[in-house]
Design a protein around this motif. Structure first.
Motif, PDB file in Angstrom:
ATOM      1  N   SER A 121      49.968  -9.531  -1.861  1.00  0.00           N
ATOM      2  CA  SER A 121      51.142  -9.189  -2.558  1.00  0.00           C
ATOM      3  C   SER A 121      50.980  -7.556  -2.595  1.00  0.00           C
ATOM      4  O   SER A 121      51.970  -6.821  -2.279  1.00  0.00           O
ATOM      5  N   MET A 122      50.085  -7.200  -3.016  1.00  0.00           N
ATOM      6  CA  MET A 122      49.590  -5.780  -2.891  1.00  0.00           C
ATOM      7  C   MET A 122      49.489  -4.949  -1.801  1.00  0.00           C
ATOM      8  O   MET A 122      50.415  -3.796  -1.467  1.00  0.00           O
ATOM      9  N   ARG A 123      49.011  -5.766  -0.633  1.00  0.00           N
ATOM     10  CA  ARG A 123      49.207  -5.270   0.753  1.00  0.00           C
ATOM     11  C   ARG A 123      50.546  -5.070   1.090  1.00  0.00           C
ATOM     12  O   ARG A 123      50.948  -4.311   1.923  1.00  0.00           O
ATOM     13  N   HIS A 124      51.575  -6.139   0.964  1.00  0.00           N
ATOM     14  CA  HIS A 124      52.909  -6.147   1.103  1.00  0.00           C
ATOM     15  C   HIS A 124      53.539  -5.094   0.373  1.00  0.00           C
ATOM     16  O   HIS A 124      54.457  -4.323   0.946  1.00  0.00           O
ATOM     17  N   ALA A 125      53.239  -4.576  -0.827  1.00  0.00           N
ATOM     18  CA  ALA A 125      53.942  -3.769  -1.612  1.00  0.00           C
ATOM     19  C   ALA A 125      53.516  -2.277  -1.003  1.00  0.00           C
ATOM     20  O   ALA A 125      54.521  -1.594  -1.001  1.00  0.00           O
ATOM     21  N   ILE A 126      52.239  -2.215  -0.637  1.00  0.00           N
ATOM     22  CA  ILE A 126      51.839  -0.905  -0.032  1.00  0.00           C
ATOM     23  C   ILE A 126      52.470  -0.519   1.161  1.00  0.00           C
ATOM     24  O   ILE A 126      52.908   0.518   1.508  1.00  0.00           O
ATOM     25  N   ALA A 127      52.773  -1.643   2.068  1.00  0.00           N
ATOM     26  CA  ALA A 127      53.413  -1.563   3.325  1.00  0.00           C
ATOM     27  C   ALA A 127      54.637  -1.078   3.027  1.00  0.00           C
ATOM     28  O   ALA A 127      55.283  -0.200   3.797  1.00  0.00           O
ATOM     29  N   ARG A 128      55.297  -1.522   2.171  1.00  0.00           N
ATOM     30  CA  ARG A 128      56.957  -1.337   2.037  1.00  0.00           C
ATOM     31  C   ARG A 128      57.048   0.011   1.320  1.00  0.00           C
ATOM     32  O   ARG A 128      57.972   0.860   1.945  1.00  0.00           O
ATOM     33  N   ALA A 129      55.946   0.594   0.574  1.00  0.00           N
ATOM     34  CA  ALA A 129      55.958   1.957   0.037  1.00  0.00           C
ATOM     35  C   ALA A 129      55.744   3.184   1.073  1.00  0.00           C
ATOM     36  O   ALA A 129      56.421   4.141   1.053  1.00  0.00           O
ATOM     37  N   ILE A 130      55.098   2.723   2.070  1.00  0.00           N
ATOM     38  CA  ILE A 130      54.621   3.607   3.102  1.00  0.00           C
ATOM     39  C   ILE A 130      56.006   3.812   4.060  1.00  0.00           C
ATOM     40  O   ILE A 130      56.253   4.858   4.507  1.00  0.00           O
ATOM     41  N   ILE A 131      56.642   2.480   4.125  1.00  0.00           N
ATOM     42  CA  ILE A 131      58.073   2.831   4.959  1.00  0.00           C
ATOM     43  C   ILE A 131      58.830   3.696   4.160  1.00  0.00           C
ATOM     44  O   ILE A 131      59.763   4.482   4.749  1.00  0.00           O
ATOM     45  N   ALA A 132      58.863   3.390   2.774  1.00  0.00           N
ATOM     46  CA  ALA A 132      59.790   4.553   2.047  1.00  0.00           C
ATOM     47  C   ALA A 132      59.519   5.830   2.136  1.00  0.00           C
ATOM     48  O   ALA A 132      60.362   6.794   2.520  1.00  0.00           O
ATOM     49  N   MET A 133      58.241   6.023   2.442  1.00  0.00           N
ATOM     50  CA  MET A 133      57.422   7.198   2.533  1.00  0.00           C
ATOM     51  C   MET A 133      57.924   8.019   3.805  1.00  0.00           C
ATOM     52  O   MET A 133      58.128   9.440   3.916  1.00  0.00           O
ATOM     53  N   ASN A 134      57.640   7.186   5.044  1.00  0.00           N
ATOM     54  CA  ASN A 134      57.523   7.603   6.387  1.00  0.00           C
ATOM     55  C   ASN A 134      58.135   6.636   7.087  1.00  0.00           C
ATOM     56  O   ASN A 134      57.455   5.602   7.634  1.00  0.00           O
ATOM     57  N   PRO A 135      59.511   6.519   7.376  1.00  0.00           N
ATOM     58  CA  PRO A 135      60.131   5.428   8.304  1.00  0.00           C
ATOM     59  C   PRO A 135      59.629   5.183   9.712  1.00  0.00           C
ATOM     60  O   PRO A 135      59.485   4.188  10.381  1.00  0.00           O
ATOM     61  N   GLU A 136      58.814   6.189  10.005  1.00  0.00           N
ATOM     62  CA  GLU A 136      58.310   6.260  11.461  1.00  0.00           C
ATOM     63  C   GLU A 136      57.024   5.088  11.617  1.00  0.00           C
ATOM     64  O   GLU A 136      56.801   4.769  12.696  1.00  0.00           O
TER      65      GLU A 136
END
Length: 173
Positions: A121-136
């Motif tokens: 679940s932490m991996r999933h959250a970190i991936a989502r936060a990275i998308i919020a930071m950089n959509p590319e």
């Protein structure tokens, strides 16, 4: 009555052309090059990105901010909370995929589930936060499967059974 004779040999021209085409195709094929990692801009001081990740009954809230690569989980150091190397690798996968492991600080709160579900679940959250930071970086993270919420959960217990599908032992006599 005359019988028509078949030619003694067939022309091998077609085979040579096919062979030549195959040789050309194999010679021209592009060499596999690693996919370029998207450029992730540095996070401005005071700016942060929030996301939530889930797996089974584990829920993780993550806050990404610029820094030196520190990861804390429930106010504990990352290495103390996730004792095994396998769990640490699972958590760091999205950061490694994008290439920002040493430039981002991660603070997280986790509750529910087991330790392995918490790591995922932490991996999933970190991936989502990275998308919020950089959509590319979405394409790269999606390719690795870090953005997919794993929907598998424990099946509910049914009446008359011991578990979801386990029936009581049957005695013939």
């Amino acid at each position: 009555m005359t019988i028509a004779k078949k030619p003694a040999h067939k022309k091998p021209v077609v085979r040579k052309r096919v062979a030549a085409k195959l040789q050309i195709q194999t010679a021209v094929q592009p060499i596999a090059v690693e996919e370029a990692k998207p450029h992730v801009p540095k996070i401005a001081p005071g700016k942060h990105f929030h996301a939530v990740g889930r797996r089974k009954t584990a829920v993780t809230q993550v806050l990404l901010s610029g820094g030196n690569g520190t990861i804390t989980v429930n106010e504990l150091p990352f290495e103390k909370y996730f004792a095994t190397e396998d769990l640490r690798v699972i958590v760091q996968q999205p950061l490694n995929a994008v290439g920002i492991l040493k430039s981002i600080n991660v603070r997280s709160k986790i509750h529910g589930g087991g330790i392995h579900a918490q790591a995922e679940s932490m991996r999933h959250a970190i991936a989502r936060a990275i998308i919020a930071m950089n959509p590319e970086s979405r394409r790269l993270l999606k390719k690795h499967g870090f953005l997919t919420r794993d929907p598998r959960v424990k099946e509910r217990k049914k009446p008359g059974l011991k578990r979801a599908r386990r029936a009581p032992q049957f005695s013939k006599r």
